[in-house]
Design a protein around this motif. Structure first.
Motif, PDB file in Angstrom:
ATOM      1  N   ALA A   1     -11.518   7.476  11.487  1.00  0.00           N
ATOM      2  CA  ALA A   1     -11.606   6.372  12.268  1.00  0.00           C
ATOM      3  C   ALA A   1     -11.861   6.939  13.803  1.00  0.00           C
ATOM      4  O   ALA A   1     -12.710   6.274  14.329  1.00  0.00           O
ATOM      5  CB  ALA A   1     -10.516   5.341  12.271  1.00  0.00           C
ATOM      6  N   ASN A   2     -11.000   7.716  14.171  1.00  0.00           N
ATOM      7  CA  ASN A   2     -11.304   8.362  15.523  1.00  0.00           C
ATOM      8  C   ASN A   2     -12.699   8.828  15.760  1.00  0.00           C
ATOM      9  O   ASN A   2     -13.278   8.928  16.823  1.00  0.00           O
ATOM     10  CB  ASN A   2     -10.392   9.354  15.872  1.00  0.00           C
ATOM     11  CG  ASN A   2      -8.845   8.744  15.920  1.00  0.00           C
ATOM     12  OD1 ASN A   2      -8.619   7.638  16.334  1.00  0.00           O
ATOM     13  ND2 ASN A   2      -7.715   9.424  15.662  1.00  0.00           N
ATOM     14  N   ALA A   3     -13.074   9.627  14.790  1.00  0.00           N
ATOM     15  CA  ALA A   3     -14.352  10.259  14.638  1.00  0.00           C
ATOM     16  C   ALA A   3     -15.436   9.155  14.745  1.00  0.00           C
ATOM     17  O   ALA A   3     -16.543   9.434  15.352  1.00  0.00           O
ATOM     18  CB  ALA A   3     -14.592  11.211  13.629  1.00  0.00           C
ATOM     19  N   VAL A   4     -15.347   8.079  13.880  1.00  0.00           N
ATOM     20  CA  VAL A   4     -16.293   6.961  14.002  1.00  0.00           C
ATOM     21  C   VAL A   4     -16.454   6.396  15.308  1.00  0.00           C
ATOM     22  O   VAL A   4     -17.485   6.144  16.375  1.00  0.00           O
ATOM     23  CB  VAL A   4     -15.992   5.853  13.004  1.00  0.00           C
ATOM     24  CG1 VAL A   4     -16.973   4.857  13.365  1.00  0.00           C
ATOM     25  CG2 VAL A   4     -16.365   6.648  11.662  1.00  0.00           C
ATOM     26  N   LYS A   5     -15.345   6.159  16.113  1.00  0.00           N
ATOM     27  CA  LYS A   5     -15.127   5.538  17.571  1.00  0.00           C
ATOM     28  C   LYS A   5     -15.832   6.383  18.415  1.00  0.00           C
ATOM     29  O   LYS A   5     -16.485   6.009  19.445  1.00  0.00           O
ATOM     30  CB  LYS A   5     -13.572   5.492  17.733  1.00  0.00           C
ATOM     31  CG  LYS A   5     -13.427   4.788  19.210  1.00  0.00           C
ATOM     32  CD  LYS A   5     -14.033   3.404  19.104  1.00  0.00           C
ATOM     33  CE  LYS A   5     -13.464   2.456  20.572  1.00  0.00           C
ATOM     34  NZ  LYS A   5     -13.738   3.346  21.664  1.00  0.00           N
ATOM     35  N   ALA A   6     -15.744   7.781  18.230  1.00  0.00           N
ATOM     36  CA  ALA A   6     -16.251   8.682  19.074  1.00  0.00           C
ATOM     37  C   ALA A   6     -17.747   8.653  19.015  1.00  0.00           C
ATOM     38  O   ALA A   6     -18.396   8.681  20.275  1.00  0.00           O
ATOM     39  CB  ALA A   6     -15.822  10.155  19.022  1.00  0.00           C
ATOM     40  N   LEU A   7     -18.302   8.526  18.007  1.00  0.00           N
ATOM     41  CA  LEU A   7     -19.657   8.346  17.511  1.00  0.00           C
ATOM     42  C   LEU A   7     -20.358   6.955  18.211  1.00  0.00           C
ATOM     43  O   LEU A   7     -21.212   6.862  19.070  1.00  0.00           O
ATOM     44  CB  LEU A   7     -20.309   8.580  16.297  1.00  0.00           C
ATOM     45  CG  LEU A   7     -21.566   8.350  15.995  1.00  0.00           C
ATOM     46  CD1 LEU A   7     -22.528   9.328  16.649  1.00  0.00           C
ATOM     47  CD2 LEU A   7     -22.179   8.510  14.462  1.00  0.00           C
TER      48      LEU A   7
ATOM     49  N   GLU B   1     -20.512   7.168  22.030  1.00  0.00           N
ATOM     50  CA  GLU B   1     -21.693   7.960  22.213  1.00  0.00           C
ATOM     51  C   GLU B   1     -22.887   6.972  22.136  1.00  0.00           C
ATOM     52  O   GLU B   1     -23.797   6.823  23.235  1.00  0.00           O
ATOM     53  CB  GLU B   1     -21.717   9.191  21.562  1.00  0.00           C
ATOM     54  CG  GLU B   1     -20.972  10.261  21.644  1.00  0.00           C
ATOM     55  CD  GLU B   1     -20.902  10.865  23.051  1.00  0.00           C
ATOM     56  OE1 GLU B   1     -21.962  10.661  23.895  1.00  0.00           O
ATOM     57  OE2 GLU B   1     -20.269  11.638  23.533  1.00  0.00           O
ATOM     58  N   LEU B   2     -23.093   6.203  21.345  1.00  0.00           N
ATOM     59  CA  LEU B   2     -24.178   5.312  20.786  1.00  0.00           C
ATOM     60  C   LEU B   2     -24.109   4.308  21.854  1.00  0.00           C
ATOM     61  O   LEU B   2     -25.057   3.699  22.431  1.00  0.00           O
ATOM     62  CB  LEU B   2     -24.156   4.902  19.457  1.00  0.00           C
ATOM     63  CG  LEU B   2     -24.119   5.754  18.217  1.00  0.00           C
ATOM     64  CD1 LEU B   2     -23.961   5.112  16.784  1.00  0.00           C
ATOM     65  CD2 LEU B   2     -25.967   6.220  18.189  1.00  0.00           C
ATOM     66  N   GLN B   3     -22.984   3.452  22.170  1.00  0.00           N
ATOM     67  CA  GLN B   3     -23.249   2.646  23.016  1.00  0.00           C
ATOM     68  C   GLN B   3     -23.331   3.049  24.475  1.00  0.00           C
ATOM     69  O   GLN B   3     -24.050   2.556  25.354  1.00  0.00           O
ATOM     70  CB  GLN B   3     -21.653   1.921  23.131  1.00  0.00           C
ATOM     71  CG  GLN B   3     -21.241   1.146  21.975  1.00  0.00           C
ATOM     72  CD  GLN B   3     -20.861  -0.214  22.668  1.00  0.00           C
ATOM     73  OE1 GLN B   3     -19.928  -0.247  23.365  1.00  0.00           O
ATOM     74  NE2 GLN B   3     -21.388  -1.445  22.058  1.00  0.00           N
ATOM     75  N   GLY B   4     -22.830   4.308  24.876  1.00  0.00           N
ATOM     76  CA  GLY B   4     -23.333   4.941  26.212  1.00  0.00           C
ATOM     77  C   GLY B   4     -24.664   4.911  26.417  1.00  0.00           C
ATOM     78  O   GLY B   4     -25.554   4.664  27.425  1.00  0.00           O
TER      79      GLY B   4
ATOM     80  N   GLY C   1     -18.890  14.384  13.515  1.00  0.00           N
ATOM     81  CA  GLY C   1     -19.028  15.302  14.781  1.00  0.00           C
ATOM     82  C   GLY C   1     -20.213  15.868  15.277  1.00  0.00           C
ATOM     83  O   GLY C   1     -20.477  15.865  16.656  1.00  0.00           O
ATOM     84  N   MET C   2     -21.066  16.084  14.323  1.00  0.00           N
ATOM     85  CA  MET C   2     -22.399  16.548  14.600  1.00  0.00           C
ATOM     86  C   MET C   2     -23.419  15.681  14.982  1.00  0.00           C
ATOM     87  O   MET C   2     -24.282  15.880  16.120  1.00  0.00           O
ATOM     88  CB  MET C   2     -23.068  17.473  13.340  1.00  0.00           C
ATOM     89  CG  MET C   2     -22.271  18.730  12.965  1.00  0.00           C
ATOM     90  SD  MET C   2     -22.834  19.939  14.000  1.00  0.00           S
ATOM     91  CE  MET C   2     -21.467  20.372  14.817  1.00  0.00           C
ATOM     92  N   ALA C   3     -23.202  14.498  14.560  1.00  0.00           N
ATOM     93  CA  ALA C   3     -23.958  13.455  14.970  1.00  0.00           C
ATOM     94  C   ALA C   3     -23.668  12.969  16.556  1.00  0.00           C
ATOM     95  O   ALA C   3     -24.531  12.492  17.383  1.00  0.00           O
ATOM     96  CB  ALA C   3     -23.897  12.135  14.094  1.00  0.00           C
ATOM     97  N   ALA C   4     -22.335  12.782  16.741  1.00  0.00           N
ATOM     98  CA  ALA C   4     -21.829  12.629  18.100  1.00  0.00           C
ATOM     99  C   ALA C   4     -22.533  13.714  19.293  1.00  0.00           C
ATOM    100  O   ALA C   4     -22.867  13.104  20.297  1.00  0.00           O
ATOM    101  CB  ALA C   4     -20.462  12.401  18.156  1.00  0.00           C
TER     102      ALA C   4
END
Length: 445
Positions: A130-136, A139-142, A342-345
């Motif tokens: 969940a935390n990794a999804v939120k991190a990505l 990034e996408l929203q930014g 992590g790689m995607a982010a």
């Protein structure tokens, strides 16, 4: 003289052990520290109902905390000849404390012991996912906000269709992850229920206090019916796998887009150099290997629910050794998905977009709908406007107006990113990971 395998007693036993044990001991290392936590809660409950003395409990808890620290440092091992993690922990306690170490299994079966281990492990892994999804997502929203005014072609049937924007493209995948998070939260809610006390699936004649172990381990509730608690083995893994597959589906689709957009024929985006590889023969190549591997790994993860379903399919009530095989596909899957996230982010953060794509006249025709809508808004019947613009395109006289004026909710002029972020944050808050973490902190204090 017969050479049948089962007539050679010594070799038979070794072969049967190899076949039946399989990778159990290796995979049990994933569960070691959670086995210790479950045991700490269980023996605390045993002391409360008079099956352990206070001094016995104190000695056992002190040793279990040391074993937990060993697990955390990576020093825990399951010795040769020891069947599983449960036996190893009990053996270590017995070596240090004598017969007191043998008392920890009262009112418990390896069936509910492995169930609680799996649930404790899985809820932690779901927190990490969940935390990794939120991190990505962040990034996408930014990127969506950063590139909201950068236009790009939209496609249907892989044909140029209508104007889109990088704000829409990045933002779409962010919202997809917000929906995926709902699956993860549902999976967490089903996981975060206590099976301890179900024993082999039919309860115990000891007056076990299941509410106490539920509280000590920070579960939201217990699996109430002891038969259902055992029926949950496999079902939990399948449900969690569906949630992971939903995330993986979003990642795989995004990775395919990125590979396509990175190709010279599109040249919409540029990936970070360190995420591409060259060719042994073609000096110009920059292959999008990281996104290609994300795509493949995530496509594999989308098969996980079906693998688990087929392993457990049509099993009647009760425990069966078939369920052990689920561990082989389930336990390692979390690390793979976290790696992909992590790689995607990392790539999204460093991805560059082309800002002059629509200067190419090959994209002029995609503004046809804008012109049809402009004429319709001025009073021309839609079908007449459609025909007029179509004939102009056929004649090569169509001149596009590239000033896009989309204002409705969710369009490129009104991305609704704040609302999507609020939806994600509400879902994240609903996990209540702090309850789990505080309960474990108290248990280890």
């Amino acid at each position: 003289m017969s050479n049948k395998l089962w007539e050679k007693n010594f070799e038979i036993n070794k072969e049967i052990e190899r076949f039946t044990v399989g990778r159990d001991r290796e995979l049990d290392l994933y569960l070691a520290k959670y086995d210790v936590l479950g045991s700490m809660a269980h023996i605390t409950m045993l002391e409360s109902i008079g099956l352990l003395t206070a001094s016995e409990l104190g000695a056992l808890l002190a040793e279990l905390k040391q074993i937990y620290a060993l697990c955390e440092s990576g020093g825990f091992e399951i010795e040769d000849g020891v069947e599983d993690v449960h036996s190893q922990v009990e053996l270590m306690l017995t070596r240090r404390l004598g017969d007191v170490g043998k008392k920890i299994h009262s009112g418990r079966s390896r069936n509910d012991q492995v169930l609680v281990d799996l649930k404790l492990f899985t809820r932690h892994e779901l927190m990490d996912i969940a935390n990794a999804v939120k991190a990505l997502f962040d990034e996408l929203q930014g990127k969506s906000e950063e590139c909201k005014d950068v236009l790009m072609p939209g496609y249907t049937h892989l044909q140029v269709a209508m104007p889109s924007s990088f704000g829409l493209w990045f933002g779409a995948y962010a919202e997809s992850l917000a929906d995926d998070m709902l699956f993860l939260r549902a999976a967490y809610a089903m996981t975060n229920r206590n099976p301890l006390g179900s024993a082999a699936g039919y309860g115990s004649s000891f007056p076990l206090n299941r509410s106490l172990t539920t509280s000590l381990l920070g579960f939201d509730s217990m699996d109430y019916n002891v038969v259902y608690a055992q029926m949950g083995r496999g079902k939990m893994e399948r449900n969690v796998a569906f949630a992971m597959a939903s995330v993986a589906g979003t990642l795989a689709k995004m990775a395919f887009d990125a590979c396509l957009f990175n190709s010279q024929n599109f040249a919409f985006v540029r990936l970070p150099k360190e995420c591409t590889t060259g060719s042994s023969i073609m000096p110009h190549k920059k292959n999008p290997d990281v996104f290609e591997l994300i795509r493949a790994k995530c496509n594999k993860l989308q098969a996980l629910p079906q693998q688990i379903t087929l392993i457990m399919n049509n099993l009647p009530v009760g425990y069966f050794r078939d369920l052990q095989i689920i561990k082989e596909v389930f336990l390692p899957a979390f690390a793979e998905l976290k790696d992909c996230l992590g790689m995607a982010a990392y790539i999204i953060n460093r991805m560059e977009v082309s800002r002059d794509i629509l200067d190419n006249p090959m994209y002029d025709a995609m503004f046809s709908v804008e012109e049809v809508n402009r004429l319709a808004a001025s009073g021309v019947p839609f079908r007449d406007a459609y025909k007029k613009v179509g004939l102009e395109i056929e004649a090569g006289t169509f001149v596009p107006d590239k000033n896009i004026r989309h204002t409705h909710e969710g369009s490129m002029g009104n991305l609704m990113n704040a609302e999507i972020k609020a939806m994600m944050e509400e879902t994240m808050a609903g996990f209540h990971f702090e309850r789990m973490l505080e309960a474990e902190r108290q248990l280890l204090a």
